[in-house]
Design a protein around this motif. Structure first.
Motif, PDB file in Angstrom:
ATOM      1  N   GLY A  22     -33.451 100.821 -26.997  1.00 48.62           N
ATOM      2  CA  GLY A  22     -32.263 100.301 -26.342  1.00 48.62           C
ATOM      3  C   GLY A  22     -31.175  99.874 -27.304  1.00 48.62           C
ATOM      4  N   ASP A  23     -31.559  99.267 -28.435  1.00 43.90           N
ATOM      5  CA  ASP A  23     -30.560  98.849 -29.420  1.00 43.90           C
ATOM      6  C   ASP A  23     -29.805 100.047 -29.979  1.00 43.90           C
ATOM      7  OD1 ASP A  23     -31.059  96.140 -29.201  1.00 43.90           O
ATOM      8  OD2 ASP A  23     -32.579  96.133 -30.780  1.00 43.90           O
ATOM      9  N   VAL A  24     -30.526 101.133 -30.230  1.00 47.81           N
ATOM     10  CA  VAL A  24     -29.889 102.341 -30.769  1.00 47.81           C
ATOM     11  C   VAL A  24     -28.925 102.940 -29.741  1.00 47.81           C
ATOM     12  CG1 VAL A  24     -30.309 104.698 -31.571  1.00 47.81           C
ATOM     13  CG2 VAL A  24     -31.800 102.835 -32.331  1.00 47.81           C
ATOM     14  N   ILE A  79     -28.084  87.171 -37.857  1.00 45.92           N
ATOM     15  CA  ILE A  79     -26.640  87.348 -37.796  1.00 45.92           C
ATOM     16  C   ILE A  79     -26.293  88.756 -38.266  1.00 45.92           C
ATOM     17  CG2 ILE A  79     -24.420  86.458 -38.609  1.00 45.92           C
ATOM     18  CD1 ILE A  79     -26.073  83.824 -39.264  1.00 45.92           C
ATOM     19  N   TYR A  80     -25.639  89.532 -37.399  1.00 45.28           N
ATOM     20  CA  TYR A  80     -25.228  90.897 -37.710  1.00 45.28           C
ATOM     21  C   TYR A  80     -23.700  90.955 -37.678  1.00 45.28           C
ATOM     22  CZ  TYR A  80     -30.051  91.603 -36.147  1.00 45.28           C
ATOM     23  OH  TYR A  80     -31.405  91.511 -35.975  1.00 45.28           O
ATOM     24  N   SER A  81     -23.096  91.576 -38.675  1.00 44.70           N
ATOM     25  CA  SER A  81     -21.638  91.624 -38.727  1.00 44.70           C
ATOM     26  C   SER A  81     -21.161  93.030 -39.055  1.00 44.70           C
ATOM     27  CB  SER A  81     -21.100  90.639 -39.767  1.00 44.70           C
ATOM     28  OG  SER A  81     -21.649  90.904 -41.047  1.00 44.70           O
ATOM     29  N   ASN A 132     -19.848  95.389 -31.208  1.00 39.51           N
ATOM     30  CA  ASN A 132     -21.149  94.815 -30.860  1.00 39.51           C
ATOM     31  C   ASN A 132     -22.190  95.157 -31.923  1.00 39.51           C
ATOM     32  OD1 ASN A 132     -20.779  93.562 -28.117  1.00 39.51           O
ATOM     33  ND2 ASN A 132     -20.077  95.636 -27.662  1.00 39.51           N
ATOM     34  N   PRO A 133     -22.068  94.596 -33.137  1.00 41.20           N
ATOM     35  CA  PRO A 133     -23.087  94.885 -34.162  1.00 41.20           C
ATOM     36  C   PRO A 133     -24.442  94.347 -33.741  1.00 41.20           C
ATOM     37  CG  PRO A 133     -21.668  93.072 -34.852  1.00 41.20           C
ATOM     38  CD  PRO A 133     -21.055  93.638 -33.601  1.00 41.20           C
ATOM     39  N   GLY A 134     -25.494  94.993 -34.219  1.00 45.08           N
ATOM     40  CA  GLY A 134     -26.848  94.573 -33.870  1.00 45.08           C
ATOM     41  C   GLY A 134     -27.850  95.211 -34.802  1.00 45.08           C
ATOM     42  N   PRO A 135     -29.142  95.142 -34.467  1.00 40.80           N
ATOM     43  CA  PRO A 135     -30.177  95.671 -35.370  1.00 40.80           C
ATOM     44  C   PRO A 135     -29.994  97.145 -35.707  1.00 40.80           C
ATOM     45  CG  PRO A 135     -31.161  94.338 -33.624  1.00 40.80           C
ATOM     46  CD  PRO A 135     -29.724  94.506 -33.263  1.00 40.80           C
ATOM     47  N   ILE A 176     -19.124  89.644 -35.112  1.00 37.74           N
ATOM     48  CA  ILE A 176     -20.388  89.040 -35.537  1.00 37.74           C
ATOM     49  C   ILE A 176     -21.245  88.772 -34.305  1.00 37.74           C
ATOM     50  CG2 ILE A 176     -21.475  87.099 -36.735  1.00 37.74           C
ATOM     51  CD1 ILE A 176     -18.859  86.679 -38.234  1.00 37.74           C
ATOM     52  N   THR A 177     -22.442  89.316 -34.292  1.00 37.64           N
ATOM     53  CA  THR A 177     -23.411  89.031 -33.235  1.00 37.64           C
ATOM     54  C   THR A 177     -24.460  88.065 -33.771  1.00 37.64           C
ATOM     55  OG1 THR A 177     -23.113  91.169 -32.157  1.00 37.64           O
ATOM     56  CG2 THR A 177     -25.172  90.009 -31.708  1.00 37.64           C
ATOM     57  N   VAL A 178     -24.706  86.996 -33.032  1.00 40.09           N
ATOM     58  CA  VAL A 178     -25.666  85.972 -33.441  1.00 40.09           C
ATOM     59  C   VAL A 178     -26.765  85.887 -32.392  1.00 40.09           C
ATOM     60  CG1 VAL A 178     -25.989  83.535 -34.000  1.00 40.09           C
ATOM     61  CG2 VAL A 178     -23.856  84.681 -34.638  1.00 40.09           C
ATOM     62  N   VAL A 179     -28.003  86.004 -32.836  1.00 43.14           N
ATOM     63  CA  VAL A 179     -29.162  85.859 -31.955  1.00 43.14           C
ATOM     64  C   VAL A 179     -29.906  84.605 -32.385  1.00 43.14           C
ATOM     65  CG1 VAL A 179     -31.270  86.909 -31.079  1.00 43.14           C
ATOM     66  CG2 VAL A 179     -29.324  88.362 -31.699  1.00 43.14           C
TER      67      VAL A 179
END
Length: 727
Positions: free
Chosen positions: A31-33, A425-427, A433-436, A466-469
């Motif tokens: 899903g992330d991809v 933290i993804y930037s 929408n940056p992510g893994p 920046i996406t923060v989980v």
């Protein structure tokens, strides 16, 4: 390189990591991809108004690539299952799609008409092929409702598909509509004289349907509304109704005004009255405004100016135009990327088709960090969020003017602090929408150890996403003093960060403390303080994609310093550093990622009387398994830190280094125990059962060349199906 963090005075100065882009990794899935691919395509305005069809299509066709037949031998359609004929249709680049072909070239550097079908094993290519094929088939716009999309899919994309199957599978994605529900949502409703009473009623039904899908409460979603013609009426503010039913009743009572279309005045009221802390707007909430109008405003210049003022307060603006509207004006009103936040409809009967997409887009819109902020002159330079249900995810955007100081230098930094929890933290400057699966930088923060992100001077003029989980600590992870878990994201001056010479320096790799090396220090931001003369920047790996390697179809290479990555070459000689799935490492002997462990369980540490084979050279090549020199029923397994562990084979089995597995003698009698790809492989993409282990297969990468790969746990290779299957 394995992510290394350096802790100084409670400030986490994370060393810059190479960008992760699984959208260009052949065989990537999940899903992330898929979300990363769709975001990249939409944000570049290639297929901005897909009405969620591209996202749904990936799940319907292959369950986001998790279906075992997604990457089957001989078929290269990828996650979206685009066959070679559909690819050819998508590559015509005539009239209807010439604009998109040019965008693919300018934004991604891909010459679309020259793409080969085999390249669709890369998720971005598969997604682009699906988008381009759909665009060639669209007489108008794609249906927004699920049933309409199912029919479009059945008659244009998959003639053997079942409409009910599409609907049932796509429905399962609804559960993830709104992962971030702390929203202040304002509706701006055009009630001018040109709108018929029946159409205005449809508008109110649309507003009610959007509200029905939100979690309404004082701490989650709040809603406000204004209606306008010549003048503006504030129907209700954010702090007036705190339950869904009371809101729905209030919407039903909104009366239509008449006169001209004074959109500028309506936007001005929303800026000064609605998004004000005195009227219930929250500084830490996501701020969304949705404008619905059917015509051209009284003064286009004033309208766009008013929209700029509203956006400067950190409000994301969506613009919906119905009928004969000024498209350029609506583009000037909508927030960037405006192509994904401006919608055109032929009539009010189509408005409900936007409901699901607009609700989802509102939930996924970023918080805007910096600027004037809501309230009475307050700053928008920080937000604080609670982690209430185990995890919390949010995305923020930092506008270009907030990344620099008064003198134009990048003298500001982004800071993330967490209490009773941890942050991933993804930037990225390249995706909203940056992510893994797709990011330029990844950092982490823990309780008492903030993360600091320095802005890149070369990216001036571009917003940073920046996406923060956030993950809440379990009660067993910390003392009972952790009553609540929260984190704060802020923009601060570099001058507020001080490094004291008496401070201890602690290095961690994958969360485990280790002795600091010179490379750790130099590759971190501490290099500027501790060793400025000798400090050297991180050097990217040498590109192994030489013309000779490409000509010999030698397209996959181990990463020289990080066993969790490998290097993939495309046909033009470009290299892509690709991240293995979580928990796996690259194995050069199989040419694929296999399960590797940071800590090996059920093993005994290797004694000092045996030479440790877990050298850095072997780790870089992905060689993690070796025979025990004294016992054929045991083998040596390396962890990712170079420690060797002695493992026992199951009873009655012995270790076979050529197969990298334990097996019984009876399995090997009279059977070949090693694989010579030259005897099997005649062409790239072929797959054959391993001659002595049914849980493995030979995947041909070229004529007389191939690699041995393992099936997932509990599966065996079926030559008839040319895929791993249940025994």
């Amino acid at each position: 390189m394995v992510f290394t963090s350096i802790l100084v005075s409670g400030v986490l100065l994370a060393s810059a990591t190479l960008a992760i882009d699984l959208t260009l990794s052949p065989g990537a899935r999940g899903g992330d991809v898929v979300a990363a691919v769709v975001d990249r395509i939409r944000s570049k305005c290639i297929f901005p108004n897909d009405r969620l069809f591209l996202r749904r299509l990936a799940y319907v066709e292959t369950r986001d690539g998790e279906d075992s037949r997604t990457y089957r031998a001989g078929y290269h359609g990828g996650i979206w299952q685009v066959d070679s004929l559909k690819l050819m249709v998508s590559q015509t680049c005539m009239s209807r799609t010439i604009r998109e072909c040019n965008l693919i070239q300018s934004e991604f550097g891909i010459n679309w008409p020259r793409v080969r079908w085999a390249e669709l094993r890369k998720p971005l290519y598969s997604g682009l092929a699906a988008a381009m094929f759909i665009l060639t088939k669209m007489a108008n716009q794609i249906p927004g409702d699920m049933a309409g999309q199912a029919q479009f899919w059945r008659y244009n994309f998959n003639s053997f598909g079942n409409i009910a199957t599409f609907v049932n599978r796509a429905e399962t994605l609804r559960d993830n509509v709104c992962t971030d529900n702390v929203i202040d949502l304002a509706f701006i409703l055009d009630g001018s004289g040109s709108i018929l009473p029946g159409d205005f009623t449809r508008t109110l039904v649309f507003v009610r349907n959007v509200i029905s899908g939100l979690d309404i409460s004082p701490s989650t979603a709040r809603v406000a509304a204004v209606e306008y013609g010549d003048t503006v009426a504030v129907n209700f503010k954010f702090n007036q109704y705190s339950s869904k039913q009371s809101l729905l009743t209030a919407v039903s009572k909104i009366n239509k005004r008449h006169g001209g279309t004074n959109t500028a005045a309506a936007l001005g009221n929303v800026t000064s009255i609605i998004f004000n802390q005195l009227n219930g707007a929250r500084p830490d909430a996501k701020h969304i405004a949705i404008l619905l109008t059917d015509g051209v405003s009284k003064n286009v210049t004033q309208t766009i100016h008013a929209a700029n003022d509203l956006r400067s307060k950190g409000v994301t603006v969506f613009a919906i135009g119905v009928g004969n509207v000024n498209q350029a004006e609506l583009m000037g009103v909508a927030s960037n990327p405006s192509c994904t936040r401006m919608f055109l409809l032929d009539n009010f009967r189509e408005i409900d088709s936007l409901m699901y997409e607009l609700r989802k887009s509102s939930c996924e819109a970023p918080n805007i960090l910096g600027g004037n902020g809501v309230g009475t002159g307050g700053s928008g330079n920080s937000i604080t969020r609670e982690i209430n249900n185990g995890t919390d995810k949010t995305t923020v955007v930092i506008p270009p003017d907030q990344q620099t100081g008064n003198n134009g230098d990048t003298d500001k930094v982004f800071k993330a602090e967490v209490e009773c929890g941890s942050l991933q933290i993804y930037s990225s400057y390249d995706t909203p929408n940056p992510g893994p699966a797709f990011h330029q930088n990844k950092n982490q923060a823990t309780d008492g150890s903030p993360a600091i992100l320095h802005f890149t001077a070369t990216q001036k003029g571009r917003p940073l996403y920046i996406t923060v989980v956030g993950t809440r600590l379990d009660s067993t992870d910390k003392v009972a003093s952790c009553v609540s878990s929260k984190y704060t994201l802020s923009i601060v001056d570099k001058s507020s960060l001080q490094v004291k010479q008496t401070t201890d320096v602690i290095c961690r790799t994958a969360g485990i403390e280790k002795p600091c090396t010179v490379t750790d220090i130099r590759n971190s931001n501490l290099g500027n303080y501790i060793c400025p003369v000798q400090s050297t920047p991180y050097i990217s790996p040498t590109n192994p994609c030489t013309p000779e390697a490409v000509a010999n179809d030698d397209l996959v290479h181990p990463h020289p310093t990080d066993v969790t990555k490998f290097i993939f070459c495309d046909v033009s000689g470009k290299m892509y550093i690709t991240q293995c799935p979580v928990g796996e490492v690259y194995n050069a002997s199989t040419g694929s990622c296999n399960h590797g462990t940071v800590e090996v369980t059920n093993g005994v540490s290797l004694g000092s009387d045996v030479t440790n084979p877990c050298t850095s050279a072997n780790l870089a090549l992905g060689n993690l398994y070796f025979p025990h020199p004294a016992y054929h029923t045991q083998f040596i397994q390396c962890d990712l830190f170079g420690k060797a562990w002695v493992m026992k084979c199951p009873p009655g089995q012995s270790w076979h280094q050529d197969l990298l597995t334990c097996s019984s003698k009876s399995q090997d009698v009279g059977r070949q125990t090693s694989v010579n790809p030259a005897s099997l492989c005649q062409a790239s993409g072929e797959m054959y059962t391993h001659p002595s282990d049914s849980t493995k297969f030979v995947h041909c990468t070229g004529r007389h060349r191939g690699v041995v790969q393992m099936c997932p746990a509990s599966l065996v290779f079926s030559q008839a199906k040319r895929a791993c299957d249940w025994p």
